[in-house]
Design a protein around this motif. Structure first.
Motif, short mmCIF file in Angstrom:
data_model
loop_
_atom_site.label_atom_id
_atom_site.label_comp_id
_atom_site.label_asym_id
_atom_site.label_seq_id
_atom_site.Cartn_x
_atom_site.Cartn_y
_atom_site.Cartn_z
N ASP A 13 -1.42 29.96 -3.48
CA ASP A 13 -0.90 30.28 -4.80
C ASP A 13 0.61 30.44 -4.84
OD1 ASP A 13 -3.44 30.31 -6.01
OD2 ASP A 13 -3.81 32.34 -5.27
N ASN A 66 -2.40 14.40 -9.00
CA ASN A 66 -0.95 14.51 -8.82
C ASN A 66 -0.53 14.16 -7.40
OD1 ASN A 66 -0.87 15.56 -11.47
ND2 ASN A 66 -1.08 17.65 -10.72
N SER A 104 3.71 15.60 -10.58
CA SER A 104 2.78 15.97 -11.65
C SER A 104 3.15 15.32 -12.97
CB SER A 104 2.73 17.50 -11.81
OG SER A 104 4.01 18.00 -12.19
N SER A 140 -7.83 20.56 -5.59
CA SER A 140 -7.19 21.46 -6.55
C SER A 140 -5.88 22.01 -6.00
CB SER A 140 -8.15 22.60 -6.89
OG SER A 140 -7.53 23.53 -7.75
N ILE A 141 -5.90 22.40 -4.72
CA ILE A 141 -4.67 22.91 -4.08
C ILE A 141 -3.61 21.82 -4.02
CG2 ILE A 141 -3.71 23.75 -1.89
CD1 ILE A 141 -6.49 25.09 -1.41
N VAL A 184 5.30 26.58 -2.49
CA VAL A 184 5.74 25.42 -3.27
C VAL A 184 6.82 24.72 -2.48
CG1 VAL A 184 6.71 24.58 -5.42
CG2 VAL A 184 5.24 26.60 -5.43
N ASP A 192 -3.29 19.19 -5.92
CA ASP A 192 -2.78 18.88 -7.26
C ASP A 192 -1.77 19.91 -7.73
OD1 ASP A 192 -4.04 16.47 -7.70
OD2 ASP A 192 -5.74 17.32 -8.79
N ARG A 193 -1.94 21.17 -7.34
CA ARG A 193 -0.96 22.19 -7.71
C ARG A 193 0.36 21.95 -6.98
NH1 ARG A 193 -5.32 25.83 -7.11
NH2 ARG A 193 -4.37 26.92 -5.33
N GLY A 235 7.14 18.88 -6.59
CA GLY A 235 6.18 19.06 -7.67
C GLY A 235 6.34 18.11 -8.83
#
Length: 415
Positions: free
Chosen positions: A8, A331, A363, A305-306, A11, A308-309, A360
């Protein structure tokens, strides 16, 4: 060697703040704007330690560059250019398509290449003839007639040869933010371009963003990065090799393994530690690995999911059944599927482009392609029959908006 990361909060690619360099880059832009070629000569001496008497690489210098390059490398550059051109040819769109969607109403799209584009080819820690090909080929395939390529002086011979092979119409000895400013604003030697593409350091990226009002850009880009989705079937040595391949780019590069198998993560970590010791660029790799690690995933759906974030520049999928994972991904800049698809192949010779969004931005942005060098115009051909079909709609909506002349422009044709 690979630390566990929090899904979470981790990045990649955002450690170098653009805001920190904007003042310095703005000063460079203003200097180039005011002094043109003289500013480029000044920065070549200051940053590149080069005394230049000319910015443009001549035709004779292009020919001489081939003499300085191993003939086998020249042969491989030509083959790589051919494969990259072949793939990018498939991206071309029709120059004009028209379809009659309703009686009397024909609509379409006209695609037109830009007149002049600028390509930035980095230098610094290494020479990048591959980037020369990756930036120029899609512009040439799109039909751009004038392609200006800037690369830091003294302009590496391999890079010059690659730019010549790819079809650059002019090659300029200029690097950094000053090269971006010269392409966007123009100087005595360089005509302004409509769009600037290509990777670079934080100063180059900042210049591209600050000059978007003068020339469009491909996308913001930062340090290289890779995300690897892997399950227990993956080969840990292959994954370790892919991590080191990205880590050697830059101390700020970021590599993350997203895996459903903790035991695989342990094996990859051991292999990374062992392989890094003997790597020629070990110092850079060691720093990059401090930005890197692994993230455990509950299952492959969670792994996607991870990923794509993160929206990684490069995504490697190394699982027993990869196609469902590929289908689920949303992404990623460029995707590499299967154990025998190292990112390095996409960097050089598979045919896809290696100029990709990072930090990032995958995306919302696509990797460099032919469409970056084109613009489209919608086309409509409406006959009397078609005007009758939509006339009431146009008149009523125009009057509802208070634009009565709009309505009258339809009425006068229907009388």
């Amino acid at each position: 060697m690979l630390k566990r990361l929090d899904a979470d909060s981790w990045v990649p690619g955002r450690r170098a703040s653009l805001e920190d360099v904007y003042p310095a880059v703005n000063d460079i832009i203003e200097n180039v704007k005011a002094n043109g070629d003289a500013a480029l000569f000044e920065y070549a001496k200051k940053f590149d330690r080069c005394e230049l008497d000319s910015l443009l690489v001549t035709e004779d210098e292009r020919e001489d560059a081939y003499e300085d390059v191993d003939p086998k490398i020249v042969e491989y550059l030509i083959e790589a250019e051919s494969r990259i051109t072949e793939f990018h040819e498939y991206q071309k769109k029709e120059d004009l398509w028209l379809r009659q969607l309703h009686p009397g109403i024909t609509l379409g799209i006209k695609t037109t290449p830009l007149n002049r584009a600028g390509c930035y080819i980095p230098g610094g820690r290494a020479s990048y003839p591959s980037t020369a090909i990756m930036t120029v080929v899609p512009a040439r395939v799109a039909g751009v007639e004038s392609i200006c390529a800037c690369t830091p002086p003294p302009a590496n011979s391999m890079t010059i040869a690659a730019l010549d092979i790819a079809g650059a119409t002019e090659i300029v000895r200029a690097g950094g933010a000053q090269a971006v400013a010269a392409m966007a604003l123009g100087t005595e030697s360089i005509e302004p371009v409509q769009k600037i593409v290509g990777p670079g350091n934080v100063y180059v990226t900042a210049a591209k963003i600050l000059l978007r009002g003068n020339a469009e850009i491909d996308f913001p880009a930062g340090p290289s990065e890779i995300c690897i989705i892997a399950d227990e079937s993956a080969n840990p040595s292959f994954i370790a090799a892919d991590i080191l391949a990205q880590a050697e780019h830059d101390p700020n590069a970021a590599c993350v393994l997203v895996t459903t198998s903790e035991s695989l993560a342990d094996k990859v970590s051991a292999d990374v530690k062992m392989m890094a010791k003997s790597a020629p660029r070990a110092e850079i790799i060691e720093k990059a690995l401090t930005n890197s690690g692994y993230i455990p995933a509950a299952d492959l759906k969670d792994a996607v999911s991870i990923s794509d974030r993160i929206a990684p520049e490069h995504l490697s999928i190394q699982v027993s059944d990869p196609l469902p994972v590929l289908s689920a991904v949303r992404n990623a800049g460029s995707i590499f599927v299967g154990p025998y698809t190292p990112v390095a192949c996409g960097d050089y010779a598979s045919g896809t482009n290696h100029v990709l969004p990072t930090a990032g931005y995958a995306s919302v942005y696509s990797g460099l392609n032919v469409s970056h060098f084109c613009k489209t115009s919608t086309v409509q051909i409406i006959e009397q029959e078609g005007l009758e079909e939509i006339g009431d709609i146009v008149e009523a909506l125009a009057e509802a908006e208070g634009l009565f002349a709009h309505s009258e422009s339809v009425k006068i044709r229907r009388k």
